[in-house]
Design a protein around this motif. Structure first.
Motif, PDB file in Angstrom:
ATOM      1  N   LEU A  86       0.696  -1.249   0.018  1.00  6.87           N
ATOM      2  CA  LEU A  86      -0.077  -0.020   0.000  1.00  6.87           C
ATOM      3  C   LEU A  86       0.715   1.479  -0.073  1.00  6.87           C
ATOM      4  CD1 LEU A  86      -2.662  -1.007   2.436  1.00  6.87           C
ATOM      5  CD2 LEU A  86      -3.154  -0.410   0.187  1.00  6.87           C
ATOM      6  N   ILE A  87       2.038   1.154   0.817  1.00  7.58           N
ATOM      7  CA  ILE A  87       2.825   2.766   0.854  1.00  7.58           C
ATOM      8  C   ILE A  87       3.592   2.702  -0.382  1.00  7.58           C
ATOM      9  CG2 ILE A  87       4.787   3.412   2.061  1.00  7.58           C
ATOM     10  CD1 ILE A  87       2.063   3.169   3.627  1.00  7.58           C
ATOM     11  N   GLU A  88       3.991   1.581  -0.991  1.00  5.85           N
ATOM     12  CA  GLU A  88       4.474   1.806  -2.507  1.00  5.85           C
ATOM     13  C   GLU A  88       3.649   2.124  -3.467  1.00  5.85           C
ATOM     14  OE1 GLU A  88       8.076  -1.658  -2.063  1.00  5.85           O
ATOM     15  OE2 GLU A  88       6.087  -2.232  -2.644  1.00  5.85           O
ATOM     16  N   ILE A  89       2.351   1.725  -3.372  1.00  8.70           N
ATOM     17  CA  ILE A  89       1.263   2.255  -4.364  1.00  8.70           C
ATOM     18  C   ILE A  89       1.184   3.840  -4.199  1.00  8.70           C
ATOM     19  CG2 ILE A  89      -1.184   2.047  -4.973  1.00  8.70           C
ATOM     20  CD1 ILE A  89      -0.736  -0.911  -4.305  1.00  8.70           C
ATOM     21  N   ALA A  90       0.887   4.234  -2.779  1.00  4.93           N
ATOM     22  CA  ALA A  90       0.728   5.736  -2.639  1.00  4.93           C
ATOM     23  C   ALA A  90       1.802   6.518  -3.097  1.00  4.93           C
ATOM     24  CB  ALA A  90       0.401   5.788  -1.188  1.00  4.93           C
ATOM     25  N   ALA A  91       2.910   6.178  -2.902  1.00  4.38           N
ATOM     26  CA  ALA A  91       4.312   7.031  -3.431  1.00  4.38           C
ATOM     27  C   ALA A  91       4.256   6.703  -5.037  1.00  4.38           C
ATOM     28  CB  ALA A  91       5.551   6.161  -2.759  1.00  4.38           C
ATOM     29  N   ALA A  92       3.996   5.890  -5.619  1.00  6.29           N
ATOM     30  CA  ALA A  92       4.028   5.831  -6.914  1.00  6.29           C
ATOM     31  C   ALA A  92       2.788   6.530  -7.605  1.00  6.29           C
ATOM     32  CB  ALA A  92       3.631   4.224  -7.520  1.00  6.29           C
ATOM     33  N   ASP A  95       3.935  10.337  -6.977  1.00  8.83           N
ATOM     34  CA  ASP A  95       5.217  10.710  -7.655  1.00  8.83           C
ATOM     35  C   ASP A  95       5.020  10.638  -9.356  1.00  8.83           C
ATOM     36  OD1 ASP A  95       6.085  11.232  -5.485  1.00  8.83           O
ATOM     37  OD2 ASP A  95       7.523   9.387  -5.295  1.00  8.83           O
ATOM     38  N   GLY A  96       3.839  10.044  -9.690  1.00  7.65           N
ATOM     39  CA  GLY A  96       3.669   9.837 -10.904  1.00  7.65           C
ATOM     40  C   GLY A  96       4.175   8.607 -11.694  1.00  7.65           C
ATOM     41  N   GLU A  97       4.615   7.651 -10.878  1.00  9.76           N
ATOM     42  CA  GLU A  97       5.178   6.250 -11.439  1.00  9.76           C
ATOM     43  C   GLU A  97       4.426   5.550 -11.839  1.00  9.76           C
ATOM     44  OE1 GLU A  97       8.753   6.363 -11.528  1.00  9.76           O
ATOM     45  OE2 GLU A  97       9.023   8.047 -10.789  1.00  9.76           O
TER      46      GLU A  97
END
Length: 198
Positions: A86-92, A95-97
């Motif tokens: 979840l945290i990686e999804i939120a960061a992506a 950040d537009g990744e």
């Protein structure tokens, strides 16, 4: 399970069942709720919004948590096809990744399941009952641990102090502020081994 979007078992029950089934076969998993509480008083959905529950699953071979979404039969990957939590999804998302939803049956990349997941990322909660030693009968929304951003805390405090709100909104904000906070590190810490009583 066969009723589709209308009248089906809801996402919380699906995620609880999946988490219990995985835990039973030795894969640590827990249901996690994500909600997009809207704190903008000009919004038509102020103090409302979408919510969703998914399973956060720990994969020892990767030494990380990932998201499984039993409601859409999907999981989320980056552009290298690495499963995300979840945290990686939120960061992506922030950040537009690039990232994608993968259908567990078709193994195909697509947007299925992403819209429901993404609309809800700002507010993440897990339950005390996920300790497994005392989980049975203790699953409630009021006893959640929450990952709360400093921005959302400031917004909630500002609203309580500076706006006249209906009772239900005031109660929800007070509950949000007083609930136990966990850090991102706490959420992503590898689970300890649990001995489950049979």
């Amino acid at each position: 399970f066969g009723k589709g979007a209308e009248g089906a078992i809801n996402c919380a029950n699906k995620s609880i069942l999946l988490s219990d089934a995985l835990t039973h076969i030795g894969i640590f998993a827990m249901p996690v709720a994500i909600t997009n509480w809207i704190f903008d008083t000009d919004s038509e959905v102020f103090m409302n919004g979408s919510s969703h529950v998914v399973a956060h699953v720990f994969l020892p071979e990767m030494s990380k948590w990932i998201v499984l979404d039993p409601s859409f039969n999907t999981y989320i990957v980056d552009d290298q096809l690495r499963p995300l939590n979840l945290i990686e999804i939120a960061a992506a998302n922030r950040d537009g990744e690039p990232f994608f939803s993968v259908d567990a049956n078709e193994k195909a990349l697509g947007s299925k399941g992403l819209a429901c997941l993404l609309c809800s990322l700002p507010h993440i909660q897990i339950w005390r009952g996920n300790d497994y030693s005392n989980r049975v009968g203790k699953f409630t929304w009021d006893t959640a641990y929450r990952v709360k951003s400093e921005k959302s805390l400031r917004q909630a405090e500002y609203l309580l102090k500076n706006h006249t709100l209906p009772d239900w909104q005031r109660v929800n904000l007070e509950s949000y502020l007083s609930s136990d906070k966990i850090s991102v590190d706490d959420l992503l810490t590898p689970p300890k081994l649990h001995i489950l009583e049979r």
